[in-house]
Design a protein around this motif. Structure first.
Motif, PDB file in Angstrom:
ATOM      1  N   TYR A 166      20.072  58.060 -62.338  1.00 49.35           N
ATOM      2  CA  TYR A 166      19.281  57.742 -63.232  1.00 49.35           C
ATOM      3  C   TYR A 166      19.352  57.314 -64.825  1.00 49.35           C
ATOM      4  O   TYR A 166      19.958  58.311 -65.180  1.00 49.35           O
ATOM      5  N   HIS A 167      18.579  56.572 -65.206  1.00 46.54           N
ATOM      6  CA  HIS A 167      18.136  56.900 -66.302  1.00 46.54           C
ATOM      7  C   HIS A 167      16.757  56.549 -66.951  1.00 46.54           C
ATOM      8  O   HIS A 167      16.126  55.984 -66.504  1.00 46.54           O
ATOM      9  N   ASN A 168      17.205  57.428 -67.734  1.00 43.76           N
ATOM     10  CA  ASN A 168      15.329  58.155 -68.225  1.00 43.76           C
ATOM     11  C   ASN A 168      15.028  58.423 -67.183  1.00 43.76           C
ATOM     12  O   ASN A 168      13.195  58.155 -67.439  1.00 43.76           O
ATOM     13  N   GLY A 169      15.016  59.349 -66.220  1.00 42.89           N
ATOM     14  CA  GLY A 169      14.232  59.622 -65.461  1.00 42.89           C
ATOM     15  C   GLY A 169      14.296  58.295 -64.456  1.00 42.89           C
ATOM     16  O   GLY A 169      14.472  58.896 -62.974  1.00 42.89           O
ATOM     17  N   LYS A 170      14.661  56.991 -64.379  1.00 44.57           N
ATOM     18  CA  LYS A 170      14.196  56.430 -63.136  1.00 44.57           C
ATOM     19  C   LYS A 170      15.125  55.803 -62.729  1.00 44.57           C
ATOM     20  O   LYS A 170      16.713  55.690 -63.349  1.00 44.57           O
ATOM     21  N   PRO A 171      15.467  56.039 -61.209  1.00 37.77           N
ATOM     22  CA  PRO A 171      16.709  55.070 -60.474  1.00 37.77           C
ATOM     23  C   PRO A 171      17.510  54.090 -61.075  1.00 37.77           C
ATOM     24  O   PRO A 171      16.574  52.686 -61.355  1.00 37.77           O
ATOM     25  N   LEU A 172      18.648  54.041 -60.973  1.00 32.74           N
ATOM     26  CA  LEU A 172      19.304  52.300 -61.573  1.00 32.74           C
ATOM     27  C   LEU A 172      19.690  51.654 -59.886  1.00 32.74           C
ATOM     28  O   LEU A 172      19.865  51.734 -59.379  1.00 32.74           O
ATOM     29  N   THR A 173      19.634  50.895 -60.471  1.00 33.25           N
ATOM     30  CA  THR A 173      19.603  49.862 -59.119  1.00 33.25           C
ATOM     31  C   THR A 173      20.866  49.429 -59.078  1.00 33.25           C
ATOM     32  O   THR A 173      21.736  48.813 -58.129  1.00 33.25           O
ATOM     33  N   HIS A 174      21.580  49.555 -60.029  1.00 26.42           N
ATOM     34  CA  HIS A 174      23.112  49.637 -60.016  1.00 26.42           C
ATOM     35  C   HIS A 174      24.328  51.107 -60.452  1.00 26.42           C
ATOM     36  O   HIS A 174      23.697  51.711 -60.954  1.00 26.42           O
ATOM     37  N   SER A 175      25.234  51.471 -60.267  1.00 29.76           N
ATOM     38  CA  SER A 175      26.254  52.498 -60.397  1.00 29.76           C
ATOM     39  C   SER A 175      26.816  52.268 -61.211  1.00 29.76           C
ATOM     40  O   SER A 175      27.409  51.065 -61.703  1.00 29.76           O
ATOM     41  N   ILE A 176      26.687  52.884 -61.985  1.00 31.19           N
ATOM     42  CA  ILE A 176      27.681  53.207 -63.417  1.00 31.19           C
ATOM     43  C   ILE A 176      28.909  52.765 -63.181  1.00 31.19           C
ATOM     44  O   ILE A 176      29.724  52.550 -63.769  1.00 31.19           O
ATOM     45  N   PHE A 177      29.301  53.832 -62.189  1.00 30.90           N
ATOM     46  CA  PHE A 177      30.712  53.573 -61.365  1.00 30.90           C
ATOM     47  C   PHE A 177      31.213  52.265 -60.598  1.00 30.90           C
ATOM     48  O   PHE A 177      32.668  52.310 -59.992  1.00 30.90           O
ATOM     49  N   SER A 178      30.330  51.768 -60.386  1.00 26.74           N
ATOM     50  CA  SER A 178      30.643  50.589 -58.948  1.00 26.74           C
ATOM     51  C   SER A 178      32.174  49.496 -59.904  1.00 26.74           C
ATOM     52  O   SER A 178      33.331  48.816 -59.346  1.00 26.74           O
ATOM     53  N   GLN A 179      31.596  49.020 -61.005  1.00 24.30           N
ATOM     54  CA  GLN A 179      32.921  48.449 -61.768  1.00 24.30           C
ATOM     55  C   GLN A 179      33.958  49.011 -61.853  1.00 24.30           C
ATOM     56  O   GLN A 179      35.413  48.227 -61.746  1.00 24.30           O
TER      57      GLN A 179
END
Ligand SMILES: [Zn+2]
Length: 328
Positions: free
Chosen positions: A100-113
């Motif tokens: 979540y970024h500033n409360g909103k779900p992110l469509t990609h994972s920060i971990f995926s890369q």
């Protein structure tokens, strides 16, 4: 030396010759901030680890048509630390396998890369029968970022200030144990490729560019021509004519990275007041010729700024610089 990415070099050069669009300006600032963060981590890492530590910065690999970019690899003890740097700002939370970024779900994972980079590395090492544990590390370089990880993850996540302390401890305990010599650097060299470049350069852009040789100190385009040098009319900066031409050819190459270097196009780029014969001479002296049999005589374009393209010739250009200041 960690180079600026091709995109950053392109935008920085473009900014000196035209007005950037809003998106370009935003992109330029983001890229510059990211690059500064990377340099900070490079510097801190060097200060902390022992001198002989095996390390590779900014590595682009290609395996079976798949491309991956790795920010940093450091071997400490018998482990290889795969370090990914993020200059994100704002608040990020990882909860129930979602970011979540500033409360909103992110469509990609920060971990995926980093997961993908890890898998590609693991596969290369397996094919070469190399056993080495790869540890995934993400470092957030922006001091204003807030990261909360509620779920367990096998990825080490650190803020910049935590990173230093963490690395120091690792480095100290590894120096007691000693580390083996593992050929991971040699193996990865076989898969190394040039950094990614977009499909299109400036060719189809209709904007008018400021032509000529640009003063590297003040950005002005007006010069007084002296015997071996050009002197900026605005700030007085003096540069050997030869260097000024080579530097400007590199500017052209950075903007038109999909094209070879040709006298005609370069003459246009230089605009009025510059000598075509001298340009030919400079091209022949410093650049690599291509298609010798063709009527369209051209030179290889490395598509980089002068500081990178001619980094091996810095001694030569420094000597020219000394010559311009003789008798002053
Ligand atoms: Zn100037």
């Amino acid at each position: 030396m960690r180079k600026k990415a091709p995109e950053l070099q392109y935008l920085e050069t473009l900014k000196t010759r035209t007005k950037l669009s809003y998106q370009e300006q935003q992109q330029l600032e983001a890229d510059q901030k990211g690059y500064r963060g990377e340099l900070t981590i490079d510097r801190l890492t060097k200060e902390i680890i022992v001198a002989q530590t095996p390390i590779i910065d900014d590595l682009n690999l290609q395996v079976d048509g798949q491309r991956v970019q790795l920010d940093k690899l450091v071997q400490i003890g018998n482990r290889l630390y795969l370090i990914d740097m993020k200059d994100y700002h704002g608040k990020y939370i990882f909860r129930k396998r979602t970011w979540y970024h500033n409360g909103k779900p992110l469509t990609h994972s920060i971990f995926s890369q980093i997961e993908r980079a890890h898998d590609i590395l693991a596969r290369i090492f397996m094919e070469h029968n190399l056993t080495i544990e790869i540890v995934k590390v993400i470092v957030f370089t922006d001091p204003s970022a807030v990261i909360e990880i509620e779920d367990q993850s096998e990825i080490v996540v650190k803020y910049l200030w935590e990173y230093c302390e963490w690395l120091q401890k690792l480095s100290q305990s590894a120096s007691k144990q000693g580390s083996g010599s593992l050929p991971w650097q040699q193996i990865l060299q076989k898969y190394r490729v040039a950094p990614y470049r977009p499909e299109t350069d400036l060719t189809l852009d209709s904007r008018q560019l400021w032509q000529g040789i640009r003063c590297p100190r003040c950005g002005n385009f007006w010069w007084i021509q002296k015997h071996y040098a050009l002197q900026c009319k605005k700030c007085g900066y003096c540069e050997a004519t030869e260097t000024a031409y080579v530097r400007t050819i590199c500017d052209y190459g950075t903007l038109y990275f999909r094209h070879n270097l040709q006298v005609g196009k370069l003459t246009e780029f230089l605009g009025k007041g510059y000598n075509k014969q001298y340009l030919r001479k400079i091209l022949a002296k410093h650049f690599v010729p291509l298609n010798l049999r063709s009527r369209q005589f051209s030179y290889q374009n490395q598509g980089e700024k002068f500081e990178y393209w001619f980094s091996n010739e810095s001694q030569y250009f420094n000597n020219l610089k000394r010559r311009t200041t003789w008798g002053k």
